[in-house]
Scaffold this motif. Structure first.
Motif, PDB file in Angstrom:
ATOM      1  N   GLN A 187      20.246  31.050  12.599  1.00 50.03           N
ATOM      2  CA  GLN A 187      21.424  30.569  13.379  1.00 50.03           C
ATOM      3  C   GLN A 187      22.729  31.208  13.151  1.00 50.03           C
ATOM      4  O   GLN A 187      23.402  31.576  14.037  1.00 50.03           O
ATOM      5  CB  GLN A 187      21.558  29.003  13.098  1.00 50.03           C
ATOM      6  CG  GLN A 187      20.552  28.123  13.739  1.00 50.03           C
ATOM      7  CD  GLN A 187      20.255  28.220  15.337  1.00 50.03           C
ATOM      8  OE1 GLN A 187      21.153  28.711  15.909  1.00 50.03           O
ATOM      9  NE2 GLN A 187      19.300  27.293  15.750  1.00 50.03           N
ATOM     10  N   TRP A 188      22.791  31.597  11.834  1.00 51.52           N
ATOM     11  CA  TRP A 188      23.945  32.252  11.019  1.00 51.52           C
ATOM     12  C   TRP A 188      24.139  33.548  11.779  1.00 51.52           C
ATOM     13  O   TRP A 188      25.164  33.905  12.407  1.00 51.52           O
ATOM     14  CB  TRP A 188      23.832  32.493   9.803  1.00 51.52           C
ATOM     15  CG  TRP A 188      25.053  32.962   9.030  1.00 51.52           C
ATOM     16  CD1 TRP A 188      26.128  32.423   8.737  1.00 51.52           C
ATOM     17  CD2 TRP A 188      25.498  34.393   8.877  1.00 51.52           C
ATOM     18  NE1 TRP A 188      27.108  33.122   7.893  1.00 51.52           N
ATOM     19  CE2 TRP A 188      26.542  34.346   8.244  1.00 51.52           C
ATOM     20  CE3 TRP A 188      24.963  35.594   9.263  1.00 51.52           C
ATOM     21  CZ2 TRP A 188      27.421  35.579   8.025  1.00 51.52           C
ATOM     22  CZ3 TRP A 188      25.612  36.830   8.853  1.00 51.52           C
ATOM     23  CH2 TRP A 188      26.730  36.697   8.317  1.00 51.52           C
TER      24      TRP A 188
ATOM     25  N   GLU B  46      18.419  28.098   9.167  1.00 51.88           N
ATOM     26  CA  GLU B  46      19.714  28.506   9.119  1.00 51.88           C
ATOM     27  C   GLU B  46      20.232  29.782   9.045  1.00 51.88           C
ATOM     28  O   GLU B  46      21.140  30.161   9.653  1.00 51.88           O
ATOM     29  CB  GLU B  46      20.165  27.503   7.944  1.00 51.88           C
ATOM     30  CG  GLU B  46      21.576  27.391   7.623  1.00 51.88           C
ATOM     31  CD  GLU B  46      22.078  28.491   6.575  1.00 51.88           C
ATOM     32  OE1 GLU B  46      23.219  28.905   6.714  1.00 51.88           O
ATOM     33  OE2 GLU B  46      21.238  29.184   5.821  1.00 51.88           O
TER      34      GLU B  46
ATOM     35  N   ASN C   6      13.986  30.309   6.560  1.00 47.20           N
ATOM     36  CA  ASN C   6      14.898  29.006   6.839  1.00 47.20           C
ATOM     37  C   ASN C   6      15.686  29.311   8.194  1.00 47.20           C
ATOM     38  O   ASN C   6      16.409  30.053   8.200  1.00 47.20           O
ATOM     39  CB  ASN C   6      16.029  28.555   5.642  1.00 47.20           C
ATOM     40  CG  ASN C   6      16.442  27.208   5.949  1.00 47.20           C
ATOM     41  OD1 ASN C   6      16.735  26.748   7.105  1.00 47.20           O
ATOM     42  ND2 ASN C   6      16.831  26.635   5.073  1.00 47.20           N
TER      43      ASN C   6
END
Ligand code: ATP
Ligand code: MG
Length: 465
Positions: free
Chosen positions: A411-412, A408, A406
């Motif tokens: 990005q984290w 996400e 994912n």
């Protein structure tokens, strides 16, 4: 075995190797290359050889690239002087190579490779073993070097566009085989009889693919046609030489086009045997495409590229498959990952000798992957401190981009690595903390082993999506 088989098949009815070529002199006003475009080292080397009474030319890739408006990687010189004669003329020089003895001449920071004109060591059609060379005019035989005349040196080269000789003294190009016209027509034509030339050296098939992609030119039909049938000959090429060629191809700045073309011609089987399988899976295809595109952009921007990263990427989906299989058979995630990595690299090495010095970066990149899924507690901080964090993060990012993980999570990490202390603390995920509270009595070693495996299984689940 296979080599012998092809020898038997193709050694019969071979057309005679083309007869001695006729030279065409192309003046500077026609071809446009001035001696200022030749490197200082190559100018110095050719001038010193001329002064000592030898002939000397800039040859091969440099002239080809200049005619195509590209910047040459290096400048090679060909001469009728023997390696020993060259060696005595230049203080900062040394003879290298056992089979083909060449001289490396250093001039400032530049290294000029000087080769003596050689004749083709043709295959005897009756016995199938290398025959003695043709009659040579200037050549002398030294060890197993077969020296030859300039005309013979032209004929032993691979493609017509690589067989142009430039004389810096007169600024003329000597073209024996129409290579100049082939460059203008953007055509890659092999010298001599294609089947025999590929059989003499199967690596020429890989060179054809690499040069066609790098120079944006078409492989001539007669040079392209036999490649499909002869692809198995690559299996006889020493694994170390294949690795060198594959690396050149991957670092050419056109690796994606090359790999697509290798696959289309069936040449990849002997290089990256699992490529077919990987590229048939949408995730695998996206991942490799992104990795190669990324590499090409870096090469074109003159940024460094790590061969370890590249091979880690090319083999990743094989590792994933082997890892999943082992876990399905009941192995614990982390030992399963380790065995999958070792197994994949060992299998690959049967075809392509990936040097041992790359093991540490390849293994680090792979083993760090599960750690990107732990985003609570102190683990993310420890991962940031790892000396290979950057390479492993770039790799993880590719996995996110390809849809394996994912986005996400990617990005984290993108934000986390550059955030300040307080912002990092605020970013840490909370749920693992509550998990920890649920099992307060677990002993420490058991807890950490369990946490590690839960990270790894997390990766498994996302990888299977
Ligand atoms: P580049 O340097 O861009 O990779 P190049 O053509 O200069 O391309 P080199 O490996 O430097 O490649 O080889 C120099 C020259 O030697 C070639 O231009 C060609 O004439 C000859 N050559 C190289 N490899 C072979 C081969 N396998 N068979 C015949 N000739 C070859
Ligand atoms: Mg070269």
């Amino acid at each position: 075995m296979i080599h012998k088989f092809f020898r038997r098949i193709f050694a019969r009815n071979l057309p005679a190797v083309s007869t001695a070529p006729v030279v065409r002199m192309i003046p500077r006003k026609e071809h446009g290359i001035s001696r200022q475009q030749i490197s200082p080292g190559a100018l110095k080397v050719t001038a010193a050889l001329h002064q000592a009474g030898f002939s000397a030319f800039v040859v091969g890739g440099a002239i080809r690239d200049l005619l195509l408006g590209l910047e040459p990687k290096d400048f090679d010189v060909a001469t009728n002087a023997t390696p020993e004669e060259v060696r005595t003329l230049f203080r900062r020089s040394r003879i290298i190579g056992r089979r083909f003895r060449l001289v490396h001449v250093n001039y400032g920071n530049e290294m000029v490779e000087v080769s003596t004109f050689r004749a083709n060591c043709s295959i005897d059609n009756n016995t199938g073993i290398p025959a003695q060379s043709y009659a040579d005019q200037h050549g002398r035989l030294l060890h197993d070097n077969i020296f030859g005349s300039q005309e013979e040196d032209v004929m032993r080269r691979d493609f017509t566009i690589n067989a142009l000789f430039y004389n810096p003294a007169t600024e003329e190009i000597l073209d024996y085989l129409g290579g100049y016209e082939d460059i203008k027509a953007k055509r890659l034509r092999i010298i001599g009889e294609p089947v025999q030339r590929y059989r003499e050296d199967p690596v020429r098939m890989l060179r054809a693919v690499r040069l066609a992609a790098k120079l944006d030119i078409q492989i001539d039909d007669s040079a392209a046609a036999p490649i499909g049938n002869l692809a198995p000959l690559l299996q006889n090429v020493p694994a170390a030489r294949l690795f060198d060629e594959m690396l050149k191809l991957l670092m050419s700045g056109h690796s994606l086009a090359c790999v697509v073309d290798l696959r289309m011609r069936g040449l990849h089987h002997g290089l990256l045997p699992m490529l077919d399988v990987i590229l048939e899976q949408p995730l695998g295809e996206r991942f490799i495409t992104l990795a190669l595109k990324n590499t090409d952009e870096r090469v074109q921007q003159d940024k460094p590229v790590s061969p370890g990263f590249l091979f880690a990427a090319l083999l990743w989906h094989e590792v994933l498959t082997a890892w999943n299989k082992r876990q399905a058979a009941g192995e614990k995630p982390l030992p399963a990952l380790h065995s999958a990595m070792v197994e994949t690299l060992a299998l690959q090495r049967q075809q392509l000798a990936i040097p041992r010095r790359l093991d540490s970066i390849i293994y680090d990149i792979w083993t760090l992957q599960p750690r990107f899924l732990a985003r609570a507690g102190r683990k993310p901080f420890r991962l940031l401190e790892h000396p290979r964090f950057r390479a492993a993060y770039d790799f993880f990012w590719l996995r996110c981009e390809s849809g394996e993980i994912n986005m996400e999570a990617g990005q984290w990490w993108k934000v986390f690595q550059h955030a300040d202390g307080a912002a990092r603390e605020a970013m840490l995920l909370k749920e693992t903390v509550s998990k920890r509270r649920k099992r307060p009595r677990r002993r420490k070693p058991a807890e950490s082993a369990d946490r590690k495996s839960s990270d790894a299984s997390c990766l498994m689940i996302s990888a299977e999506k």
